[in-house]
Enzyme design. Structure first.
Site, PDB file in Angstrom:
ATOM      1  N   ASP A 122       0.872  -1.174   0.000  1.00 17.17           N
ATOM      2  CA  ASP A 122       0.000   0.000   0.000  1.00 17.17           C
ATOM      3  C   ASP A 122       0.910   1.225   0.000  1.00 17.17           C
ATOM      4  O   ASP A 122       1.217   1.789   1.052  1.00 17.17           O
ATOM      5  CB  ASP A 122      -0.913  -0.012   1.230  1.00 17.17           C
ATOM      6  CG  ASP A 122      -1.847   1.190   1.258  1.00 17.17           C
ATOM      7  OD1 ASP A 122      -2.302   1.627   0.175  1.00 17.17           O
ATOM      8  OD2 ASP A 122      -2.118   1.701   2.367  1.00 17.17           O
ATOM      9  N   GLU A 169      -2.396  -2.058  -5.230  1.00 21.00           N
ATOM     10  CA  GLU A 169      -3.623  -1.530  -5.819  1.00 21.00           C
ATOM     11  C   GLU A 169      -3.252  -0.694  -7.028  1.00 21.00           C
ATOM     12  O   GLU A 169      -2.205  -0.058  -7.064  1.00 21.00           O
ATOM     13  CB  GLU A 169      -4.380  -0.646  -4.817  1.00 21.00           C
ATOM     14  CG  GLU A 169      -5.128  -1.420  -3.774  1.00 21.00           C
ATOM     15  CD  GLU A 169      -5.986  -0.522  -2.892  1.00 21.00           C
ATOM     16  OE1 GLU A 169      -6.022   0.708  -3.094  1.00 21.00           O
ATOM     17  OE2 GLU A 169      -6.628  -1.065  -1.985  1.00 21.00           O
ATOM     18  N   ASP A 184      -2.186   1.171   7.288  1.00 21.98           N
ATOM     19  CA  ASP A 184      -1.529   0.964   5.988  1.00 21.98           C
ATOM     20  C   ASP A 184      -1.059  -0.480   5.828  1.00 21.98           C
ATOM     21  O   ASP A 184      -1.141  -1.052   4.741  1.00 21.98           O
ATOM     22  CB  ASP A 184      -0.371   1.949   5.815  1.00 21.98           C
ATOM     23  CG  ASP A 184      -0.863   3.397   5.779  1.00 21.98           C
ATOM     24  OD1 ASP A 184      -1.701   3.705   4.918  1.00 21.98           O
ATOM     25  OD2 ASP A 184      -0.425   4.200   6.619  1.00 21.98           O
TER      26      ASP A 184
END
Length: 157
Positions: free
Chosen positions: A7, A67, A139
């Site tokens: 992330d 992502e 996170d």
């Protein structure tokens, strides 16, 4: 199969490692890499790169996942995210890792069952999927969710 979920963020990059064996997953490790907001951007990016390289060196994952990038309303925030993401993905490439990318909604759907899940729902589901895991922060939780989604989704469709 050991999967490194990421992330990326300039201020705090989350990472999480899971072992996937068929449909079974197990927590290996997780953490967060924070940078000094007062430091020059090049120094912050170098720190992210080195820290992720160290995680890769310590745990020897088979692949990584992140992502897909999204555009913030603030262009400066988007640029900083893109730079941090570049440093992290370059660290993966330097470590010889393939990096799969997944849409945020797909990660949430894979972990929680709905693409509109909020952070609290994702974190609650992580407690179910990874019992006993001590998660370093929000996170790191997001990074573990990316790793779990990648275990289910694999390479980009």
């Amino acid at each position: 199969m050991i999967i490194l979920g990421l992330d990326p963020s300039l201020s705090c990059t989350g990472w999480g490692l899971i072992r996937a064996e068929g449909s079974r997953i197990a927590h290996i490790a997780n953490g967060e890499v924070k940078t000094d907001a007062k430091a020059p951007i090049a120094e912050r990016l170098h720190h992210l790169h080195d820290a992720i390289r160290a995680v890769i060196g310590a745990h020897a994952p088979d692949r990584a996942a992140a992502e897909e990038i999204f555009v913030n309303k603030n262009p400066q925030s988007t640029l900083k995210l893109a730079q941090a993401r570049g440093a992290v993905l370059a660290a993966c490439a330097a470590g010889g890792l393939q990096v799969n990318e997944h849409a945020a909604r797909l990660v949430k759907k894979s972990v929680v069952g709905t693409g509109g899940a909020d952070k609290a729902q994702v974190q609650a589901m992580l407690k179910v999927l990874l019992p006993g895991a001590v998660i370093a922060g929000a996170d790191a939780a997001d990074a573990l969710a990316v790793a779990i989604a990648d275990a289910h989704l694999g390479s980009n469709p």
